[in-house]
Write an enzyme that holds these catalytic residues in place. Structure first.
Site, PDB file in Angstrom:
ATOM      1  N   HIS A   1       0.880  -1.166   0.000  1.00 37.58           N
ATOM      2  CA  HIS A   1       0.000   0.000   0.000  1.00 37.58           C
ATOM      3  C   HIS A   1       0.922   1.221   0.000  1.00 37.58           C
ATOM      4  CE1 HIS A   1      -3.067  -2.939   1.156  1.00 37.58           C
ATOM      5  NE2 HIS A   1      -3.977  -2.014   0.915  1.00 37.58           N
TER       6      HIS A   1
ATOM      7  N   GLU B   1      -6.235  -3.369  -6.960  1.00 35.58           N
ATOM      8  CA  GLU B   1      -7.570  -2.752  -6.944  1.00 35.58           C
ATOM      9  C   GLU B   1      -7.572  -1.429  -7.695  1.00 35.58           C
ATOM     10  OE1 GLU B   1      -9.203  -2.782  -2.966  1.00 35.58           O
ATOM     11  OE2 GLU B   1      -8.521  -4.841  -2.619  1.00 35.58           O
TER      12      GLU B   1
ATOM     13  N   TYR C   1     -14.672  -9.463  -1.683  1.00 36.14           N
ATOM     14  CA  TYR C   1     -15.318  -9.453  -0.375  1.00 36.14           C
ATOM     15  C   TYR C   1     -16.837  -9.533  -0.559  1.00 36.14           C
ATOM     16  CZ  TYR C   1     -10.762  -8.144   1.453  1.00 36.14           C
ATOM     17  OH  TYR C   1      -9.428  -8.142   1.792  1.00 36.14           O
TER      18      TYR C   1
ATOM     19  N   GLU D   1      -7.187 -11.620  -2.485  1.00 36.22           N
ATOM     20  CA  GLU D   1      -7.742 -11.274  -1.171  1.00 36.22           C
ATOM     21  C   GLU D   1      -9.160 -11.811  -1.118  1.00 36.22           C
ATOM     22  OE1 GLU D   1      -7.761  -7.194   0.118  1.00 36.22           O
ATOM     23  OE2 GLU D   1      -5.790  -6.768  -0.721  1.00 36.22           O
TER      24      GLU D   1
END
Length: 659
Positions: free
Chosen positions: A118, A179, A249, A273
């Site tokens: 990140h 992302e 998610y 993820e």
């Protein structure tokens, strides 16, 4: 194995060949990195366990810990096969690689490691800056600019950590700039950028770390967010990528989006993820609110090309949610100790079982005759969301209207099918209030009698609607198939609804369950004694088929030969459950495969080998590989002991069925 004895059975069977090696994008990749990539790439086709489990360890220098890995072991008895660290520290204000010591140790223990970053915003290097869109993004590739110079400093610090792992011989699944296909308040500073600029930055970063910094232990992972569109639009190209993945998610794992788009890029696929969605009020998931066990079924049935998954930690972790043991102990899951790079030379195992359904509508070439009622605009075939492949059916709706329909009014024959299913979704915009509900429905017969699945609340994550067809009259005369969307009271504004993957599933037809206490016409070949119908073990009911075998004599068969060939046209899958007895010296174990002999020449086709032991193993055979199912003259199971096996044992077969 006796070639002479097998010659009649193998007539027409293709010769076995080794699977081609999958090589890294970096031609100077380390041997260990090349082995890891090749092993992962062939993992979905191997017998036995096929998906590496993973757990995020946290942010280096601030929150990284293997404590939750130990918690997972305590809860499930299994360590994950992969652990991941993020080099961002203290809310992405700097780069820290102090987690390397644990990563090195994990590799030494036989596990895989991943590093994500990140990265700090070159203009605003703090937590707020992480979510502040970067203007002048294209300047990252120009080190003479302020933005480019800051990015180069970030890359240099990242390279130092990766070089430390390289010196220790550790391959790294490296996942930068993830992302990228999102926008808005929760998007990262590198997300939602111009696509060409993003690709240029990725390729610049790749060249700098690989060529300038001479880091050849990296396997580059491209991972968009599955809940947003444009998942393949930022793909930097095969020469700059090794693994493609999705960060997902969803409320329902089976409804995760983007699998078809990513697998179409022809790289090993992963869920980079996974975890539960956030509660909209608290912005974190509630403990015990999510069942990770559903991922095991979703991977097996919907996403069979998956090579690994990485569960997030803390409140998103399987250790504080539900279903950890189901996921970690699933028969497809590979944990620490199961990553055998020496197995690279093993022949590939059987293909994963196909879904036993017939696709009625996929909308890849247009609306396929579907229309709408009470819509604002549409429907159209669009590529902004799809549950399978690359397109779906979309319509704009007014949320103040009580209902909207997407449907196909045309005669269809669904006789002989057991279930009907469809994947649906709503757009994230508009005030949905308590949520929009959807139901799958049919109208059949001259009176257009209505049948439906019952309502399910759906959202941007999507959902799968399933409708059993037992009890539905006039299935041979279906007049209409559709989905009814009903906004909640108080909903307002405009939104959109989507439909994809309309699928009908046939019921299973039993070809052998032996519950009559007889062999039901089944026989054996190269067996010592038998077969008989016995009640000492069964996969379902009370009986199975058993035969005694002499292990050192090689393979044996349990089979049903049809004097008059049978027609299995339209059947997609042959399944059975097999087992060996625990006695006899099995050495490395017996393998079994399902086969059919079909066509005018009664040619042999099989589903590939599965390891079997004294525990039951389900065998699958994708019948789409058989060119002529109109004349099936034989079905059966072929049991092959390992080299060096000796003594007497027994083999069992039960629940033979086609769908």
């Amino acid at each position: 194995m006796s070639t002479l004895l097998l010659a009649p059975l193998l007539l027409g069977a293709p010769a076995a060949s080794a699977a081609p090696a999958v090589t890294p994008s970096d031609p100077l990749a380390t041997t260990a990195s090349a082995q890891v990539l090749d092993w992962l790439a062939h993992l979905p086709g191997r017998a036995g366990s096929r998906v590496v489990s993973g757990l995020f360890g946290g942010y280096s220098g601030s929150a990284f810990s293997l404590a939750q890995t130990e918690d997972l072991k305590a809860q499930t008895g299994r360590y994950p096969g992969l652990i991941a660290c993020d080099y961002a520290s203290d809310g992405s204000s700097t780069i820290d690689s102090s987690c390397n010591a644990d990563l090195k140790n994990w590799w030494a223990r036989g596990g895989l490691v991943s590093v994500s970053v990140h990265a700090p915003n070159p203009v605003q290097p703090d937590l707020k800056g992480l979510y502040t869109h970067l203007e002048n993004f294209q300047q990252l590739t120009d080190p003479t600019t302020t933005v480019g110079a800051a990015w180069l400093r970030t890359l240099d610090r990242t390279a130092a950590g990766l070089a430390d792992l390289d010196s220790a011989g550790v391959p790294v699944l490296f996942r930068p700039l993830h992302e990228m296909n999102t926008s808005g308040a929760n998007a990262f500073w590198w997300s939602g950028q111009d696509r060409a600029a993003y690709i240029a930055v990725w390729q610049y970063t790749y060249r700098y770390l690989t060529r300038t910094k001479n880091l050849h232990n990296l396997l580059w992972v491209y991972s968009p967010l599955c809940g947003a569109g444009d998942r393949a639009a930022y793909y930097p190209g095969a020469a700059y990528t090794d693994v493609v993945g999705l960060d997902c998610y969803p409320t329902d794992p089976a409804a995760a989006q983007g699998y078809g788009e990513l697998t179409a890029l022809h790289k090993p696929f992963a869920f980079a993820e996974i975890g539960p969605p956030n509660d909209p009020t608290t912005h974190v998931p509630a403990p015990g609110s999510y069942d990770y066990g559903r991922w095991a079924d979703a991977i097996r049935t919907r996403f069979p090309a998956t090579t690994y998954f990485l569960a997030w930690n803390d409140k998103w972790s399987p250790t504080v949610q539900l279903g950890a043991s189901t996921l970690m102990n699933d028969r497809w899951t590979v944990g620490l100790g199961g990553i055998k790079l020496s197995a690279l030379t093993d022949p590939p195992g059987p293909p994963r079982p196909p879904a036993p359904g017939v696709l009625l509508e996929g909308f890849e070439n247009g609306p396929d005759g579907w229309g709408g009622w009470q819509t604002l605009h549409g429907p159209w075939s669009v590529d902004e969301w799809a549950s399978q492949q690359s397109r779906s059916l979309k319509a704009d709706i007014d949320l103040t209207r009580p209902e909207t329909y997407l449907n196909k009014v045309a005669p269809q024959d669904l006789s002989g099918y057991a279930t009907l299913s469809v994947d649906v979704r709503t757009a994230p915009w508009g005030d949905q209030a308590a949520g929009t509900s959807a139901k799958l429905y049919l109208r059949t017969g001259a009176g257009a009698t209505w049948y439906d699945s019952g309502p399910t609340v759906v959202g941007p994550d999507g959902a799968v609607l399933t409708m059993p067809l037992a009890g539905v009259a006039d299935l041979s005369d279906v007049r209409e198939i559709g989905v009814r969307f009903a906004p909640a009271p108080g909903a307002s504004g405009q939104s959109s609804v989507y439909v994809d993957n309309v699928t009908a599933t046939r019921p299973a037809t039993t070809l052998g369950d032996y519950e009559t206490g007889t062999t039901e016409g089944w026989s054996g070949w190269l067996t010592l004694h038998g077969p008989w119908a016995v009640d000492e073990w069964s996969a379902q009911g009370s009986h199975s088929l058993k035969a005694d075998v002499q292990l050192e004599k090689g393979e044996s068969f349990l089979l049903q030969h049809y004097a008059t060939p049978v027609d299995l046209t339209g059947r997609l899958t042959l399944t059975a459950t097999a087992r060996t007895a625990p006695w006899g010296d099995q050495r490395t174990g017996t393998k079994a495969k399902l086969y059919v002999k079909a066509g005018a020449a009664c040619d042999w086709y099989d589903g590939g080998t599965y390891p079997v032991d004294s525990n039951s193993t389900q065998l699958h055979f994708n019948l789409a590989r058989v060119p002529d199912l109109t004349k099936v003259c034989e079905i059966g199971a072929d049991f092959v002991p390992a080299d060096g096996a000796n003594g007497q044992s027994s083999v069992y077969l039960d629940a033979v069925a086609v769908r």
